[in-house]
Design an enzyme around this catalytic site. Sequence first.
Site, PDB file in Angstrom:
ATOM      1  N   ASP A  68      34.769  18.029 -21.632  1.00 40.78           N
ATOM      2  CA  ASP A  68      33.467  18.155 -22.275  1.00 40.78           C
ATOM      3  C   ASP A  68      33.605  17.681 -23.711  1.00 40.78           C
ATOM      4  O   ASP A  68      34.603  17.979 -24.370  1.00 40.78           O
ATOM      5  CB  ASP A  68      32.958  19.606 -22.214  1.00 40.78           C
ATOM      6  CG  ASP A  68      31.448  19.622 -22.330  1.00 40.78           C
ATOM      7  OD1 ASP A  68      30.785  19.087 -21.421  1.00 40.78           O
ATOM      8  OD2 ASP A  68      30.921  20.126 -23.329  1.00 40.78           O
ATOM      9  N   TRP A 142      29.320   2.879 -26.386  1.00 40.85           N
ATOM     10  CA  TRP A 142      28.455   3.731 -25.555  1.00 40.85           C
ATOM     11  C   TRP A 142      28.158   5.025 -26.314  1.00 40.85           C
ATOM     12  O   TRP A 142      28.827   5.346 -27.305  1.00 40.85           O
ATOM     13  CB  TRP A 142      29.131   4.032 -24.207  1.00 40.85           C
ATOM     14  CG  TRP A 142      30.412   4.813 -24.290  1.00 40.85           C
ATOM     15  CD1 TRP A 142      31.654   4.311 -24.567  1.00 40.85           C
ATOM     16  CD2 TRP A 142      30.577   6.226 -24.100  1.00 40.85           C
ATOM     17  NE1 TRP A 142      32.579   5.323 -24.558  1.00 40.85           N
ATOM     18  CE2 TRP A 142      31.947   6.510 -24.256  1.00 40.85           C
ATOM     19  CE3 TRP A 142      29.710   7.276 -23.787  1.00 40.85           C
ATOM     20  CZ2 TRP A 142      32.472   7.795 -24.135  1.00 40.85           C
ATOM     21  CZ3 TRP A 142      30.229   8.557 -23.648  1.00 40.85           C
ATOM     22  CH2 TRP A 142      31.594   8.801 -23.829  1.00 40.85           C
TER      23      TRP A 142
HETATM   24  P1  IMP Z   1      29.286  15.707 -21.741  1.00 39.78           P
HETATM   25  O1  IMP Z   1      30.704  15.833 -22.199  1.00 39.78           O
HETATM   26  O2  IMP Z   1      29.193  15.120 -20.372  1.00 39.78           O
HETATM   27  O3  IMP Z   1      28.506  16.973 -21.926  1.00 39.78           O
HETATM   28  O4  IMP Z   1      28.567  14.600 -22.624  1.00 39.78           O
HETATM   29  C1  IMP Z   1      28.782  14.512 -23.975  1.00 39.78           C
HETATM   30  C2  IMP Z   1      27.911  13.433 -24.584  1.00 39.78           C
HETATM   31  O5  IMP Z   1      28.420  13.257 -25.898  1.00 39.78           O
HETATM   32  C3  IMP Z   1      28.011  12.074 -23.909  1.00 39.78           C
HETATM   33  O6  IMP Z   1      27.035  11.871 -22.938  1.00 39.78           O
HETATM   34  C4  IMP Z   1      27.813  11.129 -25.091  1.00 39.78           C
HETATM   35  O7  IMP Z   1      26.447  10.983 -25.367  1.00 39.78           O
HETATM   36  C5  IMP Z   1      28.473  11.901 -26.217  1.00 39.78           C
HETATM   37  N1  IMP Z   1      29.891  11.502 -26.376  1.00 39.78           N
HETATM   38  C6  IMP Z   1      30.997  12.215 -26.048  1.00 39.78           C
HETATM   39  N2  IMP Z   1      32.117  11.536 -26.322  1.00 39.78           N
HETATM   40  C7  IMP Z   1      31.694  10.349 -26.803  1.00 39.78           C
HETATM   41  C8  IMP Z   1      32.390   9.193 -27.236  1.00 39.78           C
HETATM   42  O8  IMP Z   1      33.621   9.083 -27.214  1.00 39.78           O
HETATM   43  N3  IMP Z   1      31.621   8.183 -27.667  1.00 39.78           N
HETATM   44  C9  IMP Z   1      30.260   8.238 -27.700  1.00 39.78           C
HETATM   45  N4  IMP Z   1      29.562   9.276 -27.308  1.00 39.78           N
HETATM   46  C10 IMP Z   1      30.269  10.335 -26.844  1.00 39.78           C
END
Ligand code: IMP
Length: 190
Positions: A68, A142
Amino acid sequence: MPVVFFVTSNQHKFQEVNTIFTQHTSIQLKLIQKSIIEIQSFDLEEIAFFSLEKCTQDFHERPIFVEDSGLFIDQLNGFPGPFSAYIFKTIGLKGILTLMQHVNNREAFFQSSIALKIDDCIEIFTERVKGKISRNISESGWGYDPIFIPECDGIHSFGDLGPKKNSISHRYLATLKLIRFLEDHLFEMN
Ligand code: IMP
């Protein structure tokens, strides 16, 4: 060779983690492509922990892990933090830059928290990378990569850094901790 399973629906995360595994260990990474239901919490470690608990009821492969992550902006009291994915989909990068329009303190950090189940134990690996929110959106990258300038570079966004991001990022540092732990554990057992 030992194998470890990564549950995620995010191809970007998988590609980054897979590259780090390829470069740093002979342990093989296998993808279990699945959206994970997340609890609501301000704490990414807690979210990762409960996501893993849920995954391990559905999948019996071991070792298995989830990750996460989120972007925490100082001047917005840590927002979007655990809501990073939702905020990205709703107000997006433009919305974040609008919120930050009159803000001079642009400090922020990315956090990655990995929860691993090995045998019956759960281990958590967390790392952060400090940086700043840019005033413009760069073309590549991204998620929040186009607006996050890591402190160690100071000029280029994560997006602009291309593959170099993968040797300095929060995910890189947390994945290295995971790899070291797995190597100690898996190679010791053989
Ligand atoms: P989750 O970990 O699936 O809850 O999503 C975390 C969100 O944070 C992602 O969908 C991205 O929008 C953002 N995020 C997390 N890590 C990165 C990264 O390394 N680069 C860019 N966005 C990130």
